[in-house]
Write an enzyme that holds these catalytic residues in place. Structure first.
Site, PDB file in Angstrom:
ATOM      1  N   GLY A  48      -7.114  -3.450  -5.227  1.00 34.25           N
ATOM      2  CA  GLY A  48      -6.652  -4.465  -6.163  1.00 34.25           C
ATOM      3  C   GLY A  48      -5.145  -4.602  -6.259  1.00 34.25           C
ATOM      4  N   HIS A  49      -4.384  -3.790  -5.574  1.00 30.13           N
ATOM      5  CA  HIS A  49      -2.915  -3.789  -5.705  1.00 30.13           C
ATOM      6  C   HIS A  49      -2.269  -3.853  -4.333  1.00 30.13           C
ATOM      7  CE1 HIS A  49       1.126  -2.400  -7.014  1.00 30.13           C
ATOM      8  NE2 HIS A  49       0.746  -2.838  -8.194  1.00 30.13           N
ATOM      9  N   PHE A  50      -2.176  -4.837  -3.714  1.00 32.67           N
ATOM     10  CA  PHE A  50      -2.726  -6.177  -3.866  1.00 32.67           C
ATOM     11  C   PHE A  50      -3.602  -6.435  -2.647  1.00 32.67           C
ATOM     12  CE2 PHE A  50       1.395  -6.033  -5.968  1.00 32.67           C
ATOM     13  CZ  PHE A  50       1.079  -6.465  -7.237  1.00 32.67           C
ATOM     14  N   VAL A  55       0.393  -2.547  -1.781  1.00 32.82           N
ATOM     15  CA  VAL A  55       1.620  -1.851  -2.165  1.00 32.82           C
ATOM     16  C   VAL A  55       1.225  -0.694  -3.081  1.00 32.82           C
ATOM     17  CG1 VAL A  55       3.800  -2.064  -3.434  1.00 32.82           C
ATOM     18  CG2 VAL A  55       2.995  -3.969  -2.032  1.00 32.82           C
TER      19      VAL A  55
END
Length: 162
Positions: A48-50, A55
């Site tokens: 989810g990041h990203f 990252v």
């Protein structure tokens, strides 16, 4: 060559997957330590990041730095099995460049102040010799049987509540 490998780190720190963020210790002195974290695409935060531009979250970089500091604090303690190193403060955190899968994150931490059960450490994190983050962390040594201190309750006036 590592001074401590992952199995030796696991014997010192209580963290486990997916939150053990130190893979090896490369250097260790009385007041200084250098550890590394191999950042891989398979880590859950990258879901989810990203999704289109993975990252490593800055807070996880600081956590990796704090865990490296924890190894230094706990390594020489004879009763370390009964101790925890709790992160109690983060100051002057700066994130200079993104850390992405495939990077080797190198964390160097130095004790700048130590008093009884509290240590303040300054550190930098680098990738390929380039500073990607820096921060000061304060850690408190606690017994595992102790309940970690709760954050003070913050009272928000009813009219200010969202």
């Amino acid at each position: 060559m590592a001074i401590l490998d992952i199995n030796e780190i696991r014997a010192i720190l209580p963290h486990r997957y997916p939150f053990l963020l130190v893979d090896r210790i490369l250097e260790m002195e009385t007041d200084r330590i250098v550890g590394i974290k191999n950042v891989t695409f398979n880590e859950p935060q990258f879901t989810g990041h990203f999704p289109d531009f993975p990252v490593m979250p800055g807070v996880m970089i600081v956590e990796a730095m704090a865990q490296t500091a924890g190894v230094l604090v706990l390594h020489s303690m004879p009763d370390r099995a009964n101790k925890l190193v709790l992160l109690v403060a983060i100051e002057n955190a700066r994130f200079r460049k993104p850390v992405v899968p495939g990077d080797t994150l190198r964390m160097e931490m130095k004790i700048i102040k130590r008093k009884a059960s509290v240590a303040k450490m300054a550190g930098i994190a680098t990738v390929d010799g380039v500073v990607v983050a820096e921060a000061e962390v304060m850690c408190k040594l606690a017994d595992k049987e102790e309940k970690p201190p709760a954050a003070p309750e913050i009272k928000v006036p009813a009219e200010a509540a969202v």
